[in-house]
Write a protein that holds these residues in place. Structure first.
Motif, PDB file in Angstrom:
ATOM      1  N   ASN A  96       1.239  10.833  -7.194  1.00 54.11           N
ATOM      2  CA  ASN A  96       0.995  12.103  -7.883  1.00 54.11           C
ATOM      3  C   ASN A  96       2.305  12.695  -8.412  1.00 54.11           C
ATOM      4  N   CYS A  97       3.374  12.561  -7.636  1.00 55.54           N
ATOM      5  CA  CYS A  97       4.681  13.060  -8.085  1.00 55.54           C
ATOM      6  C   CYS A  97       5.224  12.215  -9.241  1.00 55.54           C
ATOM      7  N   ILE A  98       4.994  10.916  -9.180  1.00 60.61           N
ATOM      8  CA  ILE A  98       5.439  10.031 -10.256  1.00 60.61           C
ATOM      9  C   ILE A  98       4.711  10.380 -11.552  1.00 60.61           C
ATOM     10  N   THR A  99       3.398  10.625 -11.461  1.00 65.05           N
ATOM     11  CA  THR A  99       2.618  10.996 -12.645  1.00 65.05           C
ATOM     12  C   THR A  99       3.136  12.297 -13.248  1.00 65.05           C
ATOM     13  N   ALA A 100       3.448  13.263 -12.381  1.00 72.62           N
ATOM     14  CA  ALA A 100       4.014  14.529 -12.861  1.00 72.62           C
ATOM     15  C   ALA A 100       5.368  14.308 -13.520  1.00 72.62           C
ATOM     16  N   CYS A 101       6.195  13.454 -12.917  1.00 73.58           N
ATOM     17  CA  CYS A 101       7.511  13.141 -13.472  1.00 73.58           C
ATOM     18  C   CYS A 101       7.382  12.531 -14.861  1.00 73.58           C
ATOM     19  N   ILE A 102       6.444  11.597 -15.026  1.00 73.60           N
ATOM     20  CA  ILE A 102       6.225  10.959 -16.330  1.00 73.60           C
ATOM     21  C   ILE A 102       5.836  12.002 -17.373  1.00 73.60           C
ATOM     22  N   GLN A 148      -4.300  14.449   0.623  1.00 72.48           N
ATOM     23  CA  GLN A 148      -3.059  13.784   1.018  1.00 72.48           C
ATOM     24  C   GLN A 148      -2.082  14.887   1.378  1.00 72.48           C
ATOM     25  N   ASP A 149      -1.761  14.978   2.652  1.00 75.54           N
ATOM     26  CA  ASP A 149      -0.970  16.096   3.146  1.00 75.54           C
ATOM     27  C   ASP A 149       0.403  16.113   2.483  1.00 75.54           C
ATOM     28  N   PRO A 150       0.730  17.167   1.716  1.00 77.85           N
ATOM     29  CA  PRO A 150       2.029  17.215   1.060  1.00 77.85           C
ATOM     30  C   PRO A 150       3.198  17.353   2.029  1.00 77.85           C
ATOM     31  N   LYS A 151       2.909  17.668   3.293  1.00 78.38           N
ATOM     32  CA  LYS A 151       3.970  17.727   4.300  1.00 78.38           C
ATOM     33  C   LYS A 151       4.455  16.332   4.696  1.00 78.38           C
ATOM     34  N   LEU A 152       3.673  15.318   4.397  1.00 75.41           N
ATOM     35  CA  LEU A 152       3.974  13.959   4.824  1.00 75.41           C
ATOM     36  C   LEU A 152       4.896  13.287   3.806  1.00 75.41           C
ATOM     37  N   ASN A 153       6.092  12.915   4.246  1.00 78.63           N
ATOM     38  CA  ASN A 153       7.056  12.264   3.348  1.00 78.63           C
ATOM     39  C   ASN A 153       6.771  10.766   3.325  1.00 78.63           C
ATOM     40  N   SER A 154       5.651  10.425   2.717  1.00 74.81           N
ATOM     41  CA  SER A 154       5.191   9.039   2.719  1.00 74.81           C
ATOM     42  C   SER A 154       5.731   8.287   1.514  1.00 74.81           C
ATOM     43  N   HIS A 155       5.592   6.959   1.560  1.00 78.76           N
ATOM     44  CA  HIS A 155       5.977   6.138   0.422  1.00 78.76           C
ATOM     45  C   HIS A 155       5.010   6.313  -0.738  1.00 78.76           C
ATOM     46  N   SER A 156       3.841   6.855  -0.487  1.00 76.07           N
ATOM     47  CA  SER A 156       2.824   7.024  -1.523  1.00 76.07           C
ATOM     48  C   SER A 156       3.127   8.292  -2.323  1.00 76.07           C
ATOM     49  N   LYS A 157       3.768   8.142  -3.472  1.00 76.79           N
ATOM     50  CA  LYS A 157       4.221   9.288  -4.264  1.00 76.79           C
ATOM     51  C   LYS A 157       3.635   9.289  -5.677  1.00 76.79           C
ATOM     52  N   LEU A 169       0.778  -1.235   0.000  1.00 80.25           N
ATOM     53  CA  LEU A 169       0.000   0.000   0.000  1.00 80.25           C
ATOM     54  C   LEU A 169       0.816   1.295   0.000  1.00 80.25           C
ATOM     55  N   GLY A 170       2.130   1.194   0.044  1.00 79.03           N
ATOM     56  CA  GLY A 170       2.915   2.426   0.193  1.00 79.03           C
ATOM     57  C   GLY A 170       2.717   3.054   1.552  1.00 79.03           C
TER      58      GLY A 170
END
Length: 311
Positions: free
Chosen positions: A173-179, A162-171, A42-43
């Motif tokens: 949205n960032c991966i989609t932006a990177c792609i 999803q709190d952007p302050k939280l450095n979680s394994h669930s990334k 689940l990340g």
């Protein structure tokens, strides 16, 4: 060819690294976790990336602060206190003979589940702690020439989603932006906040320079970056006007300079955004000055850590 700021030249020594997993040091080929682990399923976890300079994990206190704050936010028991994690990091570095040019990933998940389901109550046993150290530094040619950015349609969201302050394994949205960014031929994605103001990049923080002033976002929709905070700190110490504020893409396009910050590469210039050349397309004087000031701050932290260990 587009490349991430996290790209690096392969180091053959990394083939033989030993990885810390729940108190055991495992050869790289044997360093595995269960398919039922919460992080895999689940990340569900938090993590930190640290640089090691002259044998010292740089800004370790700040990174551990963020790790424990994140774990508390998701009601997760790390299973070790700060002293225990520090010992584990140093044990891992010692076992690998690592002193300089090292990047270390500290990851903590909620642990193994008895079935692959999201409810934390189906977790059995303690959390999973993994420390991966690698001989790895940012490519000097990338740091010297700078990055190209592309503004992604994916936004940094509200903290009640999803709190952007939280450095979680669930990334994701960032991966989609990177792609989206690398598909467009850029190195990194620039992400806007829900109101259309510039927020951050997909894996680094973003700054611009206008009329001698250093601007970054309000921080409301981005991770509480350690390097971001340290760049603001050195600006204030050096008397450089710096502001956390809302600004638009139009203001970013017309900036004299732009740069990103992150633990891995430090301060890195940006040469273009969405095909618009920033300044003259080359690293500017403010970026060069901040790179120097940041390096000095790193050395101050290294000396402080060394003195603390000797005390």
């Amino acid at each position: 060819m587009a490349q991430s700021i996290h790209d690096f030249h392969d180091d053959p020594r990394n083939a033989d690294i030993r990885i810390w997993i729940n108190g055991q040091l495992k050869p790289r080929a044997e360093a595995t976790v269960s398919v039922f682990d919460s992080g895999f399923v689940l990340g569900d976890g938090v993590w930190e990336g640290l640089r090691v300079v002259s044998g010292q994990p740089v800004f370790l206190d700040e990174h551990l602060d963020r790790l424990f704050e994140g774990a508390k936010a998701i009601a997760m028991d790390i299973g070790l206190d700060r002293a225990g994690l520090t010992r584990a990091i140093r044990e891992t570095l010692a076992a690998n003979g690592m002193h300089d040019g090292v990047h270390l990933r500290l990851m903590v998940t909620r642990g193994v589940k008895r079935t692959p389901y999201q409810d934390p109550r189906v977790t059995v046993g303690p959390g999973t702690i993994v420390i991966i150290p690698e001989f790895k530094t940012a490519k000097p040619e990338t740091v010297a020439t700078g990055l190209t950015l592309f503004t992604a349609h994916v936004r940094r969201g509200y903290p009640d989603v999803q709190d952007p302050k939280l450095n979680s394994h669930s990334k994701l949205n960032c991966i989609t932006a990177c792609i989206q960014a690398y598909t467009a031929g850029a190195d990194e994605a620039l992400m806007l906040d829900p109101h259309g103001f510039v927020a951050t990049c997909n894996s680094t923080h973003f700054f611009i320079v206008r009329k001698g002033e250093v601007w970054t976002s309000t921080g409301d929709y981005c991770l509480a970056g350690i390097t971001r905070a340290n760049v603001l700190r050195v600006c204030r110490e050096a008397g450089i006007p710096c502001f956390e504020k809302n600004f638009t893409l139009a203001q970013a396009y017309s900036a004299e300079e732009a740069f990103t910050t992150g633990t891995f590469a430090g301060v890195v210039p940006v040469r273009s955004i969405d095909g618009r050349e920033i300044g003259d397309g080359r690293p500017g004087p403010m970026v060069a000055r901040l790179q120097g000031l940041y390096r000095e701050l790193v050395q101050r932290d290294v000396l402080l850590r060394a003195a603390e260990r000797l005390a």
